[in-house]
Design a protein around this motif. Sequence first.
Motif, PDB file in Angstrom:
ATOM      1  N   ALA A   1      11.971  12.667  -7.630  1.00 43.16           N
ATOM      2  CA  ALA A   1      11.304  13.186  -8.829  1.00 43.16           C
ATOM      3  C   ALA A   1      11.515  14.695  -8.998  1.00 43.16           C
ATOM      4  CB  ALA A   1       9.808  12.853  -8.794  1.00 43.16           C
ATOM      5  N   GLY A   2      12.765  15.121  -8.686  1.00 41.53           N
ATOM      6  CA  GLY A   2      13.094  16.529  -8.873  1.00 41.53           C
ATOM      7  C   GLY A   2      12.721  17.431  -7.719  1.00 41.53           C
ATOM      8  N   LYS A   3      12.193  16.854  -6.646  1.00 42.17           N
ATOM      9  CA  LYS A   3      11.802  17.658  -5.476  1.00 42.17           C
ATOM     10  C   LYS A   3      12.611  17.194  -4.270  1.00 42.17           C
ATOM     11  CE  LYS A   3       7.744  18.444  -2.479  1.00 42.17           C
ATOM     12  NZ  LYS A   3       7.957  19.858  -2.200  1.00 42.17           N
ATOM     13  N   GLU A   4      13.065  18.155  -3.447  1.00 39.49           N
ATOM     14  CA  GLU A   4      13.801  17.792  -2.235  1.00 39.49           C
ATOM     15  C   GLU A   4      12.822  17.321  -1.165  1.00 39.49           C
ATOM     16  OE1 GLU A   4      17.683  19.703  -0.526  1.00 39.49           O
ATOM     17  OE2 GLU A   4      15.967  20.682   0.441  1.00 39.49           O
ATOM     18  N   VAL A   5      13.001  16.090  -0.727  1.00 44.36           N
ATOM     19  CA  VAL A   5      12.073  15.450   0.218  1.00 44.36           C
ATOM     20  C   VAL A   5      12.877  14.775   1.322  1.00 44.36           C
ATOM     21  CG1 VAL A   5      10.354  13.597   0.457  1.00 44.36           C
ATOM     22  CG2 VAL A   5      10.290  15.074  -1.541  1.00 44.36           C
ATOM     23  N   LYS A   6      12.322  14.729   2.541  1.00 47.40           N
ATOM     24  CA  LYS A   6      12.981  14.049   3.655  1.00 47.40           C
ATOM     25  C   LYS A   6      12.561  12.578   3.680  1.00 47.40           C
ATOM     26  CE  LYS A   6      13.403  18.243   6.407  1.00 47.40           C
ATOM     27  NZ  LYS A   6      12.881  19.034   7.528  1.00 47.40           N
ATOM     28  N   VAL A   7      13.542  11.697   3.714  1.00 46.25           N
ATOM     29  CA  VAL A   7      13.298  10.256   3.646  1.00 46.25           C
ATOM     30  C   VAL A   7      13.680   9.608   4.974  1.00 46.25           C
ATOM     31  CG1 VAL A   7      13.887   8.092   2.470  1.00 46.25           C
ATOM     32  CG2 VAL A   7      13.680  10.220   1.156  1.00 46.25           C
ATOM     33  N   GLY A   8      12.745   8.830   5.548  1.00 50.49           N
ATOM     34  CA  GLY A   8      13.003   8.134   6.808  1.00 50.49           C
ATOM     35  C   GLY A   8      13.843   6.890   6.605  1.00 50.49           C
TER      36      GLY A   8
ATOM     37  N   SER B   1      10.122  -0.178  -8.594  1.00 50.15           N
ATOM     38  CA  SER B   1       9.626   0.575  -9.753  1.00 50.15           C
ATOM     39  C   SER B   1       8.284   1.243  -9.418  1.00 50.15           C
ATOM     40  CB  SER B   1       9.475  -0.368 -10.947  1.00 50.15           C
ATOM     41  OG  SER B   1       8.807   0.259 -12.004  1.00 50.15           O
ATOM     42  N   TRP B   2       7.413   0.493  -8.735  1.00 50.23           N
ATOM     43  CA  TRP B   2       6.110   1.038  -8.321  1.00 50.23           C
ATOM     44  C   TRP B   2       6.279   2.199  -7.349  1.00 50.23           C
ATOM     45  CZ3 TRP B   2       4.110  -0.183  -3.191  1.00 50.23           C
ATOM     46  CH2 TRP B   2       2.852   0.370  -2.942  1.00 50.23           C
ATOM     47  N   ILE B   3       7.229   2.070  -6.418  1.00 56.46           N
ATOM     48  CA  ILE B   3       7.497   3.150  -5.467  1.00 56.46           C
ATOM     49  C   ILE B   3       7.904   4.417  -6.220  1.00 56.46           C
ATOM     50  CG2 ILE B   3       9.147   3.925  -3.687  1.00 56.46           C
ATOM     51  CD1 ILE B   3       9.081   0.998  -2.622  1.00 56.46           C
ATOM     52  N   SER B   4       8.837   4.288  -7.159  1.00 55.71           N
ATOM     53  CA  SER B   4       9.309   5.453  -7.923  1.00 55.71           C
ATOM     54  C   SER B   4       8.180   6.113  -8.701  1.00 55.71           C
ATOM     55  CB  SER B   4      10.423   5.030  -8.896  1.00 55.71           C
ATOM     56  OG  SER B   4      11.541   4.569  -8.202  1.00 55.71           O
ATOM     57  N   LYS B   5       7.379   5.296  -9.390  1.00 54.36           N
ATOM     58  CA  LYS B   5       6.287   5.842 -10.205  1.00 54.36           C
ATOM     59  C   LYS B   5       5.245   6.527  -9.325  1.00 54.36           C
ATOM     60  CE  LYS B   5       6.733   2.545 -14.001  1.00 54.36           C
ATOM     61  NZ  LYS B   5       6.277   1.245 -14.500  1.00 54.36           N
TER      62      LYS B   5
ATOM     63  N   LYS C   1       0.834  -1.210   0.000  1.00 52.43           N
ATOM     64  CA  LYS C   1       0.000   0.000   0.000  1.00 52.43           C
ATOM     65  C   LYS C   1       0.863   1.251   0.000  1.00 52.43           C
ATOM     66  CE  LYS C   1      -3.527  -1.939   3.135  1.00 52.43           C
ATOM     67  NZ  LYS C   1      -4.154  -1.735   4.457  1.00 52.43           N
ATOM     68  N   ILE C   2       0.309   2.313  -0.572  1.00 60.63           N
ATOM     69  CA  ILE C   2       0.852   3.647  -0.346  1.00 60.63           C
ATOM     70  C   ILE C   2      -0.242   4.464   0.321  1.00 60.63           C
ATOM     71  CG2 ILE C   2       0.285   4.301  -2.746  1.00 60.63           C
ATOM     72  CD1 ILE C   2       2.447   6.500  -2.472  1.00 60.63           C
TER      73      ILE C   2
ATOM     74  N   LEU D   1       5.676   7.999  -6.424  1.00 61.47           N
ATOM     75  CA  LEU D   1       6.193   9.277  -5.936  1.00 61.47           C
ATOM     76  C   LEU D   1       6.232  10.322  -7.051  1.00 61.47           C
ATOM     77  CD1 LEU D   1       9.036   7.976  -3.595  1.00 61.47           C
ATOM     78  CD2 LEU D   1       6.841   8.962  -2.900  1.00 61.47           C
ATOM     79  N   GLU D   2       6.578   9.879  -8.240  1.00 59.80           N
ATOM     80  CA  GLU D   2       6.592  10.804  -9.389  1.00 59.80           C
ATOM     81  C   GLU D   2       5.202  11.398  -9.629  1.00 59.80           C
ATOM     82  OE1 GLU D   2       8.166   8.623 -12.701  1.00 59.80           O
ATOM     83  OE2 GLU D   2      10.156   8.437 -11.767  1.00 59.80           O
ATOM     84  N   GLU D   3       4.184  10.556  -9.520  1.00 60.06           N
ATOM     85  CA  GLU D   3       2.799  11.014  -9.740  1.00 60.06           C
ATOM     86  C   GLU D   3       2.383  12.036  -8.681  1.00 60.06           C
ATOM     87  OE1 GLU D   3       0.255   7.595  -9.869  1.00 60.06           O
ATOM     88  OE2 GLU D   3       1.275   6.768 -11.630  1.00 60.06           O
ATOM     89  N   ILE D   4       2.780  11.797  -7.420  1.00 55.70           N
ATOM     90  CA  ILE D   4       2.415  12.730  -6.344  1.00 55.70           C
ATOM     91  C   ILE D   4       3.090  14.091  -6.574  1.00 55.70           C
ATOM     92  CG2 ILE D   4       2.576  13.199  -3.861  1.00 55.70           C
ATOM     93  CD1 ILE D   4       2.633  10.075  -3.522  1.00 55.70           C
ATOM     94  N   VAL D   5       4.396  14.043  -6.889  1.00 56.85           N
ATOM     95  CA  VAL D   5       5.147  15.287  -7.093  1.00 56.85           C
ATOM     96  C   VAL D   5       4.620  16.060  -8.305  1.00 56.85           C
ATOM     97  CG1 VAL D   5       7.417  16.225  -7.676  1.00 56.85           C
ATOM     98  CG2 VAL D   5       7.226  14.438  -5.930  1.00 56.85           C
ATOM     99  N   ALA D   6       4.256  15.321  -9.353  1.00 57.96           N
ATOM    100  CA  ALA D   6       3.776  15.966 -10.580  1.00 57.96           C
ATOM    101  C   ALA D   6       2.374  16.554 -10.416  1.00 57.96           C
ATOM    102  CB  ALA D   6       3.781  14.965 -11.731  1.00 57.96           C
ATOM    103  N   GLY D   7       1.601  16.043  -9.472  1.00 58.81           N
ATOM    104  CA  GLY D   7       0.225  16.511  -9.272  1.00 58.81           C
ATOM    105  C   GLY D   7       0.183  17.847  -8.540  1.00 58.81           C
ATOM    106  N   ASP D   8      -1.006  18.414  -8.472  1.00 60.87           N
ATOM    107  CA  ASP D   8      -1.150  19.719  -7.807  1.00 60.87           C
ATOM    108  C   ASP D   8      -2.018  19.635  -6.545  1.00 60.87           C
ATOM    109  OD1 ASP D   8      -3.595  19.256  -8.910  1.00 60.87           O
ATOM    110  OD2 ASP D   8      -3.553  20.963 -10.301  1.00 60.87           O
ATOM    111  N   GLU D   9      -2.222  18.387  -6.052  1.00 53.04           N
ATOM    112  CA  GLU D   9      -3.088  18.205  -4.880  1.00 53.04           C
ATOM    113  C   GLU D   9      -2.298  18.145  -3.580  1.00 53.04           C
ATOM    114  OE1 GLU D   9      -6.793  15.301  -3.486  1.00 53.04           O
ATOM    115  OE2 GLU D   9      -5.670  14.831  -5.309  1.00 53.04           O
TER     116      GLU D   9
END
Length: 453
Positions: A218-225, A53-57, A16-17, A59-67
């Motif tokens: 995905a081109g955005k600076e994010v904090k990773v646990g 691969s699913w994790i990367s895709k 799940k995500i 995250l890319e979708e979240i960063v690319a979205g405007d929500e």
Amino acid sequence: MTEVIAVFDIGKTNKKILLFDSNFKVVKQHEEKFPVITDDDGFECDDIDLITSWISKSLEEIVAGDEFDLKGVNFSTYGASLMFLDENGHRLTPVYNYLKEVSASIAEDLFAKYGGKNEFCRKTASPALGLLLNSGIQTLWLKQEKPDVYNKAKSVLHFPQYLSYTLSNEIVSEPTSIGCHTFMWDFDQMKYHQWIADNKIALPEPINNDVVFLADVAGKEVKVGTGIHDSSASLVPYLKASPAKFILVSTGTWCINMNPYNEEPLTASELEQDCLCFLTPNKEQVKSSRLFMGHFHEVWAEKLAKHFDVPGDSFKTVKNDEKLVADLLNKYGDTSVYFPNGKESFDEGLKVVDLSVFANYEEAYTKLMIDLTALCITSINLAVPENDETEILYVSGGFARNPIFIELLKKSFPAKKVLISEIDNSSALGAAMVISDTLSEADVAKLDLGIQE
């Protein structure tokens, strides 16, 4: 845009995500089931390439979205699986299935060199499980069975940390993965067991789970646990939000009782009775006991339904009849009908119990719950220290909805508050909470433990 932490909750069956906002509410959730593959020995395992691969895709979708404004990412996964990396940080092995059987001689050699089986298991707070479930064994198994691969390994990571590494490129360890039936952690010394150094195994020193790393996602600076073992993660919401010291009674197929306030060392006797210890995100001991209660219940409920010719789920409508409970307690006292010689006599009970002693299904089922709850109380008490300071018993999972079970617990622990707590996705929530500082407005006080008194 809503600030969120994304948590990938990776179970054996479901992946799940979940996106959590600053109030720790799930604002988006998606679930996947991936086909399994086989490892280099033909044994079933997760497809790690498909998962990453699913994790990367995702995250890319979240960063690319405007929500959503992605601020943090963490991982809550099953433990007991290791990943081996070469000198360039590339993966050398599949994610071996922790149910894979390995030669018993590997563990036996370890026991022989380090104080015998009982002392080694006590010191590492790990029952000998005979599989890769004792994840430390995986290093010795790889060294013995696949020396060419092992000799290339420069870093060893637990599964949650490997997933974190795919984003952060940081090689780390953390308490919750190494502290859970791995054979790796010496609970007497609160450090890696001596055999790790003696075998020159490249395990990084553990850091606490609230540490985060800046990464380009995905081109955005994010904090990773760092990632967190799912069993320990489910305890985090209570550690953060409980008003008093507690024991968590997490019920399901297994009933697992977790006490983060029991500092007493694990004894050989407790280990034999299905106790173990693991670590909180702050490297503190959690004394834990378990009982195969859900399984016992499932088998007996089916047998009762057949005997009394009622639907299989009739137990769901059986209420807590106080007079019936009192009558059965008067009649049988402490004598168990279904488990004549304790939990080990489950199979024996199935063969010898005469159900005709009960007038009807309700009476038979009520006595089943009395006997099961008595086993559970014994199990809970194994996690209670001599100087017990816990004030609350939180009950979560399937049996939290069983009124007979809850009332019997209240009677057995009159000095404690017995509270039903239903938290959806508790492991994922815990993974979000340990890195909650990544959100500017996060407030632990807003957390809802789903309490019903």
